[in-house]
Design a protein around this motif. Structure first.
Motif: not given
Length: 117
Positions: A56-57, A67, A59-64
Motif C-alpha cells: 500500500s505504501s 503527481k 502504491i501511494c509513493a507511485e501516485g505521488l
C-alpha cells in the motif's frame, strides 16, 4: 507460568506461556518458540497483512511520483516514461497481491479446518 489451554488463542499463542515445559513437546516447540500449526498459520496471516501494508505504501509513493512528474515534466515523453514505470510497478504489485491472496485463503481455510478438529 500456565500452560496453553489448547483453545489456541491466536493472539497470544506464541507467547512464552505456550511453551511451558509441562505442556511443550518436541513436535510442537522449537526452543522457546511455539510452532504448532495454529501459530504458524496465524503468523502467515499476520505476515500477509504486513506485506499488504508495505505494498500500500509503495502504491501511494507511485501516485505521488505521478503527481510530481505532472508538475515537473518538460515534455510528453517524460510523462509517458514515468507512467510506464508506474504501470510496471503496479503490474508487479498485482501479481504479488494474487500470491498473497492465495496464501491468506489457504491459511484461513486451514485454520477453519483445525478449529473443527
Amino acid at each position: 507460568m500456565e500452560s496453553c489451554d489448547n483453545n489456541y488463542c491466536i493472539n497470544d499463542c506464541c507467547n512464552d506461556n505456550c511453551c511451558n515445559e509441562d505442556w511443550c513437546n518436541d513436535d510442537w516447540c522449537c526452543d522457546t518458540i511455539c510452532c504448532d500449526e495454529r501459530c504458524a498459520l496465524a503468523s502467515i496471516i499476520q505476515s500477509v497483512a504486513m506485506i499488504e501494508a508495505s505494498l500500500s505504501s509503495i502504491i501511494c509513493a507511485e501516485g505521488l511520483k505521478i503527481k510530481k512528474a505532472v508538475c515537473l515534466a518538460n515534455n510528453l515523453n517524460e510523462l509517458i516514461r514515468i507512467n510506464e514505470s508506474v504501470r510496471e510497478t503496479i503490474e508487479i504489485i498485482s501479481q504479488l497481491e494474487e500470491a498473497l491472496k492465495q496464501k491468506a485463503v489457504y491459511a484461513i481455510e486451514a485454520l477453519k479446518e483445525l478449529k473443527t478438529d
